[in-house]
Design a protein around this motif. Structure first.
Motif, PDB file in Angstrom:
ATOM      1  N   VAL A  65       8.168  -0.970  -0.483  1.00  0.00           N
ATOM      2  CA  VAL A  65       7.743  -1.636   0.747  1.00  0.00           C
ATOM      3  C   VAL A  65       8.852  -1.573   1.790  1.00  0.00           C
ATOM      4  CG1 VAL A  65       7.121  -3.878   1.735  1.00  0.00           C
ATOM      5  CG2 VAL A  65       6.098  -3.149  -0.437  1.00  0.00           C
ATOM      6  N   ARG A  66      10.084  -1.820   1.378  1.00  0.00           N
ATOM      7  CA  ARG A  66      11.210  -1.784   2.311  1.00  0.00           C
ATOM      8  C   ARG A  66      11.380  -0.386   2.924  1.00  0.00           C
ATOM      9  NH1 ARG A  66      15.525  -5.020   2.849  1.00  0.00           N
ATOM     10  NH2 ARG A  66      15.101  -6.043   0.837  1.00  0.00           N
ATOM     11  N   LEU A  67      11.336   0.641   2.099  1.00  0.00           N
ATOM     12  CA  LEU A  67      11.499   2.000   2.616  1.00  0.00           C
ATOM     13  C   LEU A  67      10.347   2.381   3.535  1.00  0.00           C
ATOM     14  CD1 LEU A  67      12.824   3.806  -0.589  1.00  0.00           C
ATOM     15  CD2 LEU A  67      14.121   3.256   1.491  1.00  0.00           C
ATOM     16  N   ALA A  68       9.138   1.954   3.187  1.00  0.00           N
ATOM     17  CA  ALA A  68       7.988   2.213   4.064  1.00  0.00           C
ATOM     18  C   ALA A  68       8.178   1.528   5.409  1.00  0.00           C
ATOM     19  CB  ALA A  68       6.704   1.742   3.403  1.00  0.00           C
ATOM     20  N   ALA A  69       8.734   0.304   5.389  1.00  0.00           N
ATOM     21  CA  ALA A  69       8.968  -0.433   6.635  1.00  0.00           C
ATOM     22  C   ALA A  69      10.030   0.247   7.497  1.00  0.00           C
ATOM     23  CB  ALA A  69       9.382  -1.863   6.314  1.00  0.00           C
ATOM     24  N   ILE A  70      11.097   0.713   6.871  1.00  0.00           N
ATOM     25  CA  ILE A  70      12.153   1.400   7.621  1.00  0.00           C
ATOM     26  C   ILE A  70      11.584   2.624   8.325  1.00  0.00           C
ATOM     27  CG2 ILE A  70      14.278   2.741   7.397  1.00  0.00           C
ATOM     28  CD1 ILE A  70      15.063   0.810   5.099  1.00  0.00           C
ATOM     29  N   ASN A  71      10.807   3.408   7.608  1.00  0.00           N
ATOM     30  CA  ASN A  71      10.256   4.629   8.202  1.00  0.00           C
ATOM     31  C   ASN A  71       9.181   4.330   9.227  1.00  0.00           C
ATOM     32  OD1 ASN A  71      11.382   7.292   6.905  1.00  0.00           O
ATOM     33  ND2 ASN A  71      11.330   5.760   5.274  1.00  0.00           N
ATOM     34  N   ALA A  72       8.428   3.239   9.056  1.00  0.00           N
ATOM     35  CA  ALA A  72       7.449   2.843  10.068  1.00  0.00           C
ATOM     36  C   ALA A  72       8.155   2.437  11.355  1.00  0.00           C
ATOM     37  CB  ALA A  72       6.594   1.692   9.547  1.00  0.00           C
ATOM     38  N   VAL A 146       4.013   7.811   7.693  1.00  0.00           N
ATOM     39  CA  VAL A 146       3.807   8.449   6.383  1.00  0.00           C
ATOM     40  C   VAL A 146       4.628   9.727   6.294  1.00  0.00           C
ATOM     41  CG1 VAL A 146       2.102   9.566   4.893  1.00  0.00           C
ATOM     42  CG2 VAL A 146       1.547   7.399   6.034  1.00  0.00           C
ATOM     43  N   ARG A 147       4.612  10.535   7.347  1.00  0.00           N
ATOM     44  CA  ARG A 147       5.345  11.807   7.300  1.00  0.00           C
ATOM     45  C   ARG A 147       6.857  11.574   7.230  1.00  0.00           C
ATOM     46  NH1 ARG A 147       5.029  16.162   5.085  1.00  0.00           N
ATOM     47  NH2 ARG A 147       2.815  15.919   5.534  1.00  0.00           N
ATOM     48  N   LEU A 148       7.356  10.590   7.973  1.00  0.00           N
ATOM     49  CA  LEU A 148       8.796  10.331   7.912  1.00  0.00           C
ATOM     50  C   LEU A 148       9.213   9.869   6.526  1.00  0.00           C
ATOM     51  CD1 LEU A 148       9.725   8.651  11.323  1.00  0.00           C
ATOM     52  CD2 LEU A 148      10.252  10.961  10.540  1.00  0.00           C
ATOM     53  N   ALA A 149       8.378   9.065   5.877  1.00  0.00           N
ATOM     54  CA  ALA A 149       8.702   8.663   4.503  1.00  0.00           C
ATOM     55  C   ALA A 149       8.667   9.856   3.561  1.00  0.00           C
ATOM     56  CB  ALA A 149       7.735   7.579   4.032  1.00  0.00           C
ATOM     57  N   ALA A 150       7.738  10.780   3.787  1.00  0.00           N
ATOM     58  CA  ALA A 150       7.703  11.990   2.965  1.00  0.00           C
ATOM     59  C   ALA A 150       9.022  12.749   3.089  1.00  0.00           C
ATOM     60  CB  ALA A 150       6.532  12.879   3.383  1.00  0.00           C
ATOM     61  N   ILE A 151       9.592  12.764   4.294  1.00  0.00           N
ATOM     62  CA  ILE A 151      10.858  13.462   4.526  1.00  0.00           C
ATOM     63  C   ILE A 151      12.033  12.667   3.962  1.00  0.00           C
ATOM     64  CG2 ILE A 151      12.458  14.208   6.338  1.00  0.00           C
ATOM     65  CD1 ILE A 151       9.940  14.769   8.080  1.00  0.00           C
ATOM     66  N   ASN A 152      12.105  11.393   4.329  1.00  0.00           N
ATOM     67  CA  ASN A 152      13.313  10.605   4.060  1.00  0.00           C
ATOM     68  C   ASN A 152      13.348   9.972   2.678  1.00  0.00           C
ATOM     69  OD1 ASN A 152      14.357  11.080   6.662  1.00  0.00           O
ATOM     70  ND2 ASN A 152      13.080   9.459   7.505  1.00  0.00           N
ATOM     71  N   VAL A 153      12.180   9.671   2.111  1.00  0.00           N
ATOM     72  CA  VAL A 153      12.139   9.066   0.780  1.00  0.00           C
ATOM     73  C   VAL A 153      12.002  10.140  -0.298  1.00  0.00           C
ATOM     74  CG1 VAL A 153      10.922   7.466  -0.742  1.00  0.00           C
ATOM     75  CG2 VAL A 153      11.152   6.928   1.698  1.00  0.00           C
ATOM     76  N   PHE A 154      11.117  11.096  -0.059  1.00  0.00           N
ATOM     77  CA  PHE A 154      10.821  12.098  -1.087  1.00  0.00           C
ATOM     78  C   PHE A 154      11.534  13.427  -0.859  1.00  0.00           C
ATOM     79  CE2 PHE A 154       7.163   9.185  -1.061  1.00  0.00           C
ATOM     80  CZ  PHE A 154       7.273   8.712  -2.363  1.00  0.00           C
TER      81      PHE A 154
END
Length: 362
Positions: A65-72, A146-154
């Motif tokens: 949730v935290r990582l999703a929030a950062i990227n949002a 969603v796309r930024l999380a794909a880049i930065n998390v995954f």
């Protein structure tokens, strides 16, 4: 009361350039995130910030949730959008294709989010004119989150873990709302068991968008044949059969509704008429399928076997769609021209659509 420090324009620009040098962007500038701004996003949900929303086990990486929030926040979302982003990740987690390596596919697939319910008006999601285009912050930034999380998390960066050959503009952002008000049918989420008062996100995997323009007729049969002709195009037939999201413009939807067609009627018609002859498939080297992956191949390929229709009573007629249920139908766009869009989806849905209700804490 102590005043909060205010960053100047130079400091903000320096932070943006720092993020870019770290590779934390999709190529466009991102919003620098402070602890206090992150807290505004986390305040919109009662979920634990360390709760895992989505994981890719083969990469041993997880989005919390935290990582999703950062990227949002980086994507430019307002905090009020974050419950939609959370529901998007839930829906993505229910899409079987997105639980594996499809994010890294050479086909350049991308998640498409379709939003239904009252949240559309509450946060200003566009469901009408230029619905696949620019101009609306909620649409652009929710999909981008969603796309930024794909880049930065995954770590799914082009030329590295992301193996897309050409990709698609949807890999920047792909989020639309359904134009429920101009549809002759029940909304997409109600079709799949939700109440009209529910706000819901549906996640699909798309590979391409095909513009279909038919302003010349109000005949439902002619319109449906135009759609079927687009669906059966051989360039889209990579697998044994295909699937699609058909986003009808309101004028096309109204023509079907006025003629008494249901969504099921249209689905059956499209399945029955999106058909190629064996000769047409042979001309492009797609008249058989591979023994293991069921990808289309020439019949003389050493791994080729007959597709599922080769032993049928009419083997010369080869449906391009797996079944009527392989077609998902939604309505979006402006009521100003006979324009619709076919989005080729990565795999047919044999069960419930991957959906999630948007949850807002009391």
């Amino acid at each position: 009361m102590t005043a909060m420090p205010v960053a100047g324009a130079e400091e903000v620009r320096a932070a943006m350039e720092y993020y870019a040098r770290q590779g934390w962007t999709d190529g466009l500038p991102v919003v620098p995130v402070t602890g206090s701004y992150l807290a505004e996003f986390l305040a919109t949900t009662d979920r634990d910030p360390e709760e895992v929303l989505f994981a890719l086990p083969h990469l041993d990486r997880r989005c919390t949730v935290r990582l999703a929030a950062i990227n949002a926040a980086m994507a430019g979302c307002l905090p009020a959008y974050f419950p939609v982003v959370l529901a998007a990740w839930e829906a993505i987690g229910r899409e079987p294709q997105l639980k594996c390596g499809v994010w890294q596919s050479t086909a350049g697939t991308a998640p498409l989010l379709v939003v239904n319910g009252p949240v559309r008006d509450r946060i200003g999601l566009n469901s009408r004119g230029d619905v696949f285009g620019s101009g609306f912050r909620a649409n652009a930034t929710i999909g981008r989150a969603v796309r930024l999380a794909a880049i930065n998390v995954f770590g799914l960066r082009p030329h590295l873990l992301d193996q897309a050959t050409q990709g698609t503009p949807a890999r920047f952002s792909a989020c639309i709302a359904e134009n429920e008000e101009d549809s002759p049918w029940e909304p997409l989420h109600c079709e799949h068991g939700f109440d009209p008062a529910d706000s819901v996100v549906t996640a699909l995997v798309i590979r391409s968008c095909l513009h279909v323009e038919s302003r010349h007729t109000g005949s439902p049969e002619q319109l449906a044949l135009d759609l079927a002709g687009s669906l059966r195009r051989t360039g889209a037939l990579v697998h044994e059969t295909g699937s699609a999201l058909v986003v009808l413009g309101p004028e096309h939807a109204a023509a079907f509704g006025a003629a008494g067609w249901s969504k099921d009627d249209l689905r059956r018609f499209l399945h029955d008429h999106a058909v190629n002859s064996r000769a047409e498939l042979a001309a492009v080297g797609k008249d058989a399928v591979s023994r293991n992956g069921r990808h289309r191949l020439p019949a003389d390929h050493p791994d080729a076997i007959t597709d599922r229709y080769g032993l049928s009573a009419t083997p010369h007629r080869v449906p391009a769609l797996a079944s009527p249920e392989a077609v998902v139908i939604a309505v979006a766009g402006a009521d100003n021209a006979g324009v619709s869009t076919i989005l080729e989806t990565f795999a047919p849905h044999t069960g419930p659509l991957p959906t999630a209700r948007i949850r807002v804490p009391a």
